[in-house]
Design a protein around this motif. Structure first.
Motif, PDB file in Angstrom:
ATOM      1  N   ARG A  35      54.732   8.715  37.518  1.00  0.00           N
ATOM      2  CA  ARG A  35      54.969   7.286  37.383  1.00  0.00           C
ATOM      3  C   ARG A  35      54.505   6.786  36.018  1.00  0.00           C
TER       4      ARG A  35
ATOM      5  N   SER B 111      54.067   3.306  33.986  1.00  0.00           N
ATOM      6  CA  SER B 111      53.956   1.889  34.333  1.00  0.00           C
ATOM      7  C   SER B 111      53.808   1.011  33.095  1.00  0.00           C
TER       8      SER B 111
ATOM      9  N   LEU C 130      58.754  -5.420  39.163  1.00  0.00           N
ATOM     10  CA  LEU C 130      57.866  -6.021  40.147  1.00  0.00           C
ATOM     11  C   LEU C 130      57.558  -7.485  39.842  1.00  0.00           C
ATOM     12  N   SER C 131      58.227  -8.043  38.835  1.00  0.00           N
ATOM     13  CA  SER C 131      57.984  -9.432  38.442  1.00  0.00           C
ATOM     14  C   SER C 131      59.304 -10.194  38.427  1.00  0.00           C
ATOM     15  N   SER C 132      59.237 -11.504  38.659  1.00  0.00           N
ATOM     16  CA  SER C 132      60.429 -12.349  38.631  1.00  0.00           C
ATOM     17  C   SER C 132      60.538 -13.153  37.344  1.00  0.00           C
TER      18      SER C 132
ATOM     19  N   TYR D 254      52.365  -2.954  32.097  1.00  0.00           N
ATOM     20  CA  TYR D 254      51.482  -3.987  32.628  1.00  0.00           C
ATOM     21  C   TYR D 254      51.594  -5.270  31.800  1.00  0.00           C
TER      22      TYR D 254
ATOM     23  N   GLU E  25      50.542  -4.466  37.069  1.00  0.00           N
ATOM     24  CA  GLU E  25      51.752  -3.677  36.895  1.00  0.00           C
ATOM     25  C   GLU E  25      52.980  -4.551  37.167  1.00  0.00           C
ATOM     26  N   VAL E  26      53.902  -4.589  36.210  1.00  0.00           N
ATOM     27  CA  VAL E  26      55.093  -5.432  36.364  1.00  0.00           C
ATOM     28  C   VAL E  26      56.377  -4.624  36.396  1.00  0.00           C
ATOM     29  N   ALA E  27      56.310  -3.346  36.049  1.00  0.00           N
ATOM     30  CA  ALA E  27      57.488  -2.480  36.117  1.00  0.00           C
ATOM     31  C   ALA E  27      57.035  -1.031  36.014  1.00  0.00           C
ATOM     32  N   TYR E  28      57.865  -0.136  36.570  1.00  0.00           N
ATOM     33  CA  TYR E  28      57.545   1.279  36.441  1.00  0.00           C
ATOM     34  C   TYR E  28      58.824   2.108  36.521  1.00  0.00           C
TER      35      TYR E  28
ATOM     36  N   VAL F 201      61.918   0.116  38.095  1.00  0.00           N
ATOM     37  CA  VAL F 201      61.602  -0.730  39.244  1.00  0.00           C
ATOM     38  C   VAL F 201      60.814  -1.929  38.718  1.00  0.00           C
TER      39      VAL F 201
END
Length: 319
Positions: free
Chosen positions: A213, A215, A131-133, A217, A223-226, A129
């Motif tokens: 989870r 993660s 969480l960053s673009s 960072y 957190e940018v992905a997990y 997943v």
């Protein structure tokens, strides 16, 4: 008035352990303690660096402690090499975990052992997943995730496995066997959900191992992905990099099988256990033991700042 100042404490690993993949003393990507962010944070007026000393994991084997310390600093002598290689005759009651450098070698060993168990394979899958673009941040984050968790886990009942996260008082690195696959109900966000659980026997203690989870960072600590997956790996073989942070109770290392050229690799592998009686080693040569010059210089500079002479009290002499 009340003092509302905040002290931020950051814990880091041993700089003399194995360096990150593809990082060397001369590579573009360097050690973290040489980067601008580290210097501005910890080497500035508002920061400080303190070393925790001692070999707590090997506290019950003082001889092994001394040998490991010399390996750690690259000061191991012929007597140390002979002592370590002499462990090849050690015998163990249960399965032993082979330590290798290349991931494909580990997969070959574990898959071959898994095939010998006559029961159906259970596959547990996960997905990343993001969480960053930012593409560069995401790429680095996914590489970091793959270093600690795969996207799938293949298990069979009675399979030999290693726990990679602390759970119910069981430490990371504890080795056990899978005894049951089941579902259990959990409440999440006011919803009743079903989740997969692997029941493992760790030295007589039955523990339900759920998905956890993992993660990654960014440098800012965000957190940018997990990825969520069962924190188990097959235990017949493991790479040295994956073994970091684990405490294992029986390992085998044949130094003739791989190319041991990365700084800190030998020390990291040997220090996974608590005693010399827990290792079986052959083929170790002094040329295998390499230490990062950058890490040694950094370590010595901190010792000097603490008023310790690195060549008297801070590091061992050549054995």
């Amino acid at each position: 008035m009340h003092d509302c100042s905040l002290i931020l404490c950051t814990a880091a690993g041993d700089p003399l352990q194995v360096v990150p993949v593809k990082v060397t003393d001369t590579s573009v990507d360097g050690m973290v303690f040489n980067c601008p962010a580290w210097r501005s944070t910890f080497a500035g007026a508002a920061g400080t660096v303190t070393f925790l000393t001692g070999f707590h994991r090997q506290s019950g084997d003082s001889n092994f402690q001394s040998v490991l310390d010399r390996v750690r600093w690259g000061c191991a002598g012929d007597s140390d090499i002979e002592l370590i290689n002499g462990t090849w005759s050690n015998m163990f009651a249960g399965p032993i975990t082979k330590m290798r450098i290349i991931r494909s070698s580990v997969l070959t060993i574990n898959e071959a052992k898994l095939r010998t168990i006559e029961s159906p394979v259970r596959v547990f899958t996960g997905h990343d997943v993001v969480l960053s673009s930012y593409a560069a941040v995401v790429e680095e984050a996914l590489l970091a995730l793959r270093s600690c968790v795969d996207l799938s886990l293949l298990l069979k009942l009675s399979a030999f496995a290693i726990l990679t996260r602390k759970l119910d008082g069981v430490a990371p690195g504890m080795r056990g066997t899978a005894t049951e696959f089941k579902h259990r109900s959990v409440v999440a966000s006011c919803e009743l959900l079903e989740e997969d659980v692997v029941v493992c026997d760790f030295n007589g203690q039955l523990v339900e191992v759920p998905r956890m989870r993992f993660s990654a960072y960014c440098s800012a600590g965000v957190e940018v992905a997990y990825c969520e997956l069962i924190p188990l790996i097959l235990g017949w073989a493991v790479t040295v990099h994956r073994s970091q942070g684990l405490i294992l109770d029986a390992i085998e290392i044949d130094f003739e099988l791989d190319t041991w050229t990365t700084c800190g690799l030998v020390y990291t592998a040997l220090s996974r256990v608590c005693s010399l009686s827990c290792v079986r080693v052959r083929g170790l040569r002094r040329s295998h033991i390499r230490v990062s010059r950058c890490a040694v210089a950094f370590y010595e500079s901190i010792l000097v700042e603490c008023g310790i002479d690195p060549h008297v009290d801070g590091r061992p002499t050549l054995a």
